[in-house]
Design a protein around this motif. Structure first.
Motif, mmCIF file in Angstrom:
data_model
loop_
_atom_site.group_PDB
_atom_site.id
_atom_site.type_symbol
_atom_site.label_atom_id
_atom_site.label_comp_id
_atom_site.label_asym_id
_atom_site.label_seq_id
_atom_site.Cartn_x
_atom_site.Cartn_y
_atom_site.Cartn_z
ATOM 1 N N GLN A 126 25.907 14.101 -27.861
ATOM 2 C CA GLN A 126 26.703 14.755 -28.890
ATOM 3 C C GLN A 126 27.046 13.837 -30.051
ATOM 4 O OE1 GLN A 126 30.005 16.125 -26.592
ATOM 5 N NE2 GLN A 126 28.831 17.771 -25.630
ATOM 6 N N GLY A 127 26.596 12.597 -30.041
ATOM 7 C CA GLY A 127 26.831 11.691 -31.155
ATOM 8 C C GLY A 127 28.142 10.926 -31.090
ATOM 9 N N GLY A 128 28.916 11.118 -30.048
ATOM 10 C CA GLY A 128 30.195 10.426 -29.929
ATOM 11 C C GLY A 128 30.061 8.999 -29.431
ATOM 12 N N LEU A 129 28.842 8.587 -29.135
ATOM 13 C CA LEU A 129 28.625 7.246 -28.614
ATOM 14 C C LEU A 129 28.989 6.177 -29.645
ATOM 15 C CD1 LEU A 129 27.656 5.839 -26.076
ATOM 16 C CD2 LEU A 129 25.388 5.777 -27.055
ATOM 17 N N ARG A 130 28.845 6.476 -30.912
ATOM 18 C CA ARG A 130 29.188 5.494 -31.955
ATOM 19 C C ARG A 130 30.665 5.144 -31.936
ATOM 20 N NH1 ARG A 130 25.328 6.859 -37.082
ATOM 21 N NH2 ARG A 130 23.463 6.989 -35.811
ATOM 22 N N ARG A 131 31.506 6.123 -31.593
ATOM 23 C CA ARG A 131 32.932 5.823 -31.486
ATOM 24 C C ARG A 131 33.242 5.087 -30.194
ATOM 25 N NH1 ARG A 131 35.276 11.540 -32.294
ATOM 26 N NH2 ARG A 131 33.157 11.989 -31.693
ATOM 27 N N LEU A 132 32.521 5.445 -29.141
ATOM 28 C CA LEU A 132 32.759 4.851 -27.827
ATOM 29 C C LEU A 132 32.217 3.428 -27.746
ATOM 30 C CD1 LEU A 132 33.951 5.653 -25.107
ATOM 31 C CD2 LEU A 132 31.702 6.461 -24.439
ATOM 32 N N LEU A 133 30.998 3.222 -28.246
ATOM 33 C CA LEU A 133 30.344 1.910 -28.236
ATOM 34 C C LEU A 133 29.792 1.618 -29.634
ATOM 35 C CD1 LEU A 133 28.377 2.407 -24.909
ATOM 36 C CD2 LEU A 133 30.403 0.992 -25.219
ATOM 37 N N PRO A 134 30.643 1.206 -30.574
ATOM 38 C CA PRO A 134 30.186 1.025 -31.959
ATOM 39 C C PRO A 134 29.110 -0.046 -32.119
ATOM 40 C CG PRO A 134 32.405 0.174 -31.687
ATOM 41 C CD PRO A 134 32.052 0.863 -30.415
ATOM 42 N N HIS A 135 29.030 -1.002 -31.216
ATOM 43 C CA HIS A 135 28.014 -2.046 -31.330
ATOM 44 C C HIS A 135 26.609 -1.524 -31.012
ATOM 45 C CE1 HIS A 135 29.752 -2.140 -27.296
ATOM 46 N NE2 HIS A 135 28.597 -2.603 -26.861
ATOM 47 N N GLU A 140 12.811 -9.232 -33.770
ATOM 48 C CA GLU A 140 13.887 -8.549 -34.500
ATOM 49 C C GLU A 140 15.225 -8.814 -33.813
ATOM 50 O OE1 GLU A 140 13.885 -4.219 -34.422
ATOM 51 O OE2 GLU A 140 12.890 -4.277 -32.486
ATOM 52 N N GLN A 141 16.273 -8.861 -34.603
ATOM 53 C CA GLN A 141 17.635 -8.979 -34.100
ATOM 54 C C GLN A 141 18.390 -7.740 -34.565
ATOM 55 O OE1 GLN A 141 18.541 -11.422 -32.008
ATOM 56 N NE2 GLN A 141 16.505 -12.288 -32.244
ATOM 57 N N ILE A 142 19.140 -7.126 -33.668
ATOM 58 C CA ILE A 142 19.907 -5.930 -33.996
ATOM 59 C C ILE A 142 21.275 -6.375 -34.504
ATOM 60 C CG2 ILE A 142 20.769 -3.719 -33.126
ATOM 61 C CD1 ILE A 142 17.726 -4.057 -32.773
ATOM 62 N N PRO A 143 21.618 -6.057 -35.772
ATOM 63 C CA PRO A 143 22.905 -6.491 -36.321
ATOM 64 C C PRO A 143 24.081 -5.987 -35.481
ATOM 65 C CG PRO A 143 21.543 -5.459 -38.014
ATOM 66 C CD PRO A 143 20.862 -5.247 -36.710
ATOM 67 N N GLY A 144 24.983 -6.892 -35.157
ATOM 68 C CA GLY A 144 26.159 -6.545 -34.376
ATOM 69 C C GLY A 144 25.919 -6.417 -32.885
ATOM 70 N N LEU A 145 24.672 -6.651 -32.444
ATOM 71 C CA LEU A 145 24.385 -6.509 -31.016
ATOM 72 C C LEU A 145 23.685 -7.734 -30.452
ATOM 73 C CD1 LEU A 145 24.470 -4.674 -28.523
ATOM 74 C CD2 LEU A 145 22.277 -3.733 -29.247
ATOM 75 N N THR A 146 22.656 -8.214 -31.112
ATOM 76 C CA THR A 146 21.896 -9.343 -30.574
ATOM 77 C C THR A 146 21.949 -10.541 -31.502
ATOM 78 O OG1 THR A 146 19.833 -8.656 -31.629
ATOM 79 C CG2 THR A 146 20.257 -7.820 -29.415
ATOM 80 N N ARG A 147 21.674 -11.661 -30.918
ATOM 81 C CA ARG A 147 21.414 -12.894 -31.652
ATOM 82 C C ARG A 147 20.418 -13.682 -30.799
ATOM 83 N NH1 ARG A 147 27.166 -16.081 -31.100
ATOM 84 N NH2 ARG A 147 26.851 -16.710 -28.962
ATOM 85 N N PRO A 148 19.734 -14.654 -31.367
ATOM 86 C CA PRO A 148 18.697 -15.343 -30.596
ATOM 87 C C PRO A 148 19.201 -15.896 -29.251
ATOM 88 C CG PRO A 148 18.557 -15.968 -32.886
ATOM 89 C CD PRO A 148 19.805 -15.138 -32.743
ATOM 90 N N HIS A 149 18.479 -15.603 -28.198
ATOM 91 C CA HIS A 149 18.687 -16.103 -26.831
ATOM 92 C C HIS A 149 19.963 -15.612 -26.154
ATOM 93 C CE1 HIS A 149 15.299 -18.646 -27.761
ATOM 94 N NE2 HIS A 149 15.951 -19.135 -28.794
ATOM 95 N N ALA A 150 20.728 -14.728 -26.781
ATOM 96 C CA ALA A 150 21.968 -14.227 -26.174
ATOM 97 C C ALA A 150 21.643 -13.216 -25.083
ATOM 98 C CB ALA A 150 22.864 -13.583 -27.235
ATOM 99 N N ARG A 151 22.385 -13.251 -23.998
ATOM 100 C CA ARG A 151 22.205 -12.319 -22.887
ATOM 101 C C ARG A 151 23.414 -11.403 -22.701
ATOM 102 N NH1 ARG A 151 17.516 -12.604 -23.631
ATOM 103 N NH2 ARG A 151 16.233 -14.225 -22.770
ATOM 104 N N TYR A 152 24.395 -11.549 -23.577
ATOM 105 C CA TYR A 152 25.611 -10.734 -23.521
ATOM 106 C C TYR A 152 25.858 -10.104 -24.882
ATOM 107 C CZ TYR A 152 26.446 -13.338 -19.243
ATOM 108 O OH TYR A 152 26.309 -13.884 -18.005
ATOM 109 N N THR A 153 26.465 -8.917 -24.894
ATOM 110 C CA THR A 153 26.817 -8.257 -26.147
ATOM 111 C C THR A 153 28.004 -8.976 -26.787
ATOM 112 O OG1 THR A 153 28.315 -6.718 -25.068
ATOM 113 C CG2 THR A 153 26.015 -6.021 -25.285
ATOM 114 N N PRO A 154 28.266 -8.737 -28.080
ATOM 115 C CA PRO A 154 29.421 -9.366 -28.727
ATOM 116 C C PRO A 154 30.746 -9.027 -28.038
ATOM 117 C CG PRO A 154 28.023 -8.330 -30.353
ATOM 118 C CD PRO A 154 27.480 -7.952 -29.020
ATOM 119 N N VAL A 155 30.838 -7.835 -27.455
ATOM 120 C CA VAL A 155 32.055 -7.446 -26.748
ATOM 121 C C VAL A 155 32.302 -8.361 -25.550
ATOM 122 C CG1 VAL A 155 33.156 -5.559 -25.476
ATOM 123 C CG2 VAL A 155 31.776 -5.050 -27.493
#
Length: 146
Positions: free
Chosen positions: A39-48, A128-143
């Motif tokens: 339903q598109g509510g995922l952006r509010r629930l998990l904005p990253h 590719e790196q997903i803005p707000g979600l990935t960075r090189p070699h990271a295994r955890y989300t920003p949250v």
């Protein structure tokens, strides 16, 4: 409100077999999570996760697994900044996300490797790196990184 007991009765599940009351509650949470994504509510629930498309949501024995992929057609080279659309290859990358509703979340991203089209750029390929979600070699989300 459901009270947790030490000996949860086993009930028939919709998919066959039996499971405990805790299994039913977990299935209910996963179903609500999937409906929210549709339903598109995922952006509010998990904005990253707003920059990725969700391919599937599955309940695993240890939580919830999300299969995602990037929706952007081109990605800038991290070295020269020139945009590229030429995909060199793909690979899966797993990220651990913060629990939602008490359920651990693992995000499986389909990452694309691109060829840099600039002849003078030192990078032949880049991921590719997903803005707000990935960075090189990271295994955890920003949250999870805090």
């Amino acid at each position: 409100m459901c009270r947790r007991t030490t000996s949860a009765p086993h009930l028939p599940l919709a998919c066959g077999g039996t499971g405990s009351v805790d299994d039913l509650v977990t299935r209910h949470l996963v179903d609500r999570f999937a409906r929210c994504a549709v339903q598109g509510g995922l952006r509010r629930l998990l904005p990253h996760l707003s920059e990725v498309g969700i391919d599937s949501i599955q309940r695993c024995t240890d939580g919830v697994a999300l299969r995602t992929l990037s929706r952007t057609p081109s990605v800038p080279c991290p070295h020269c900044g020139r945009s590229s659309t030429r995909v060199h290859g793909r690979y899966e990358r797993r990220l651990v996300d913060a629990p939602l509703g008490g359920l651990p979340i693992v995000i499986t991203l389909l990452i694309r490797r691109f060829n840099c089209l600039a002849a003078d750029c030192p990078a032949v390929t880049f991921a590719e790196q997903i803005p707000g979600l990935t960075r090189p070699h990271a295994r955890y989300t920003p949250v999870m990184r805090g």
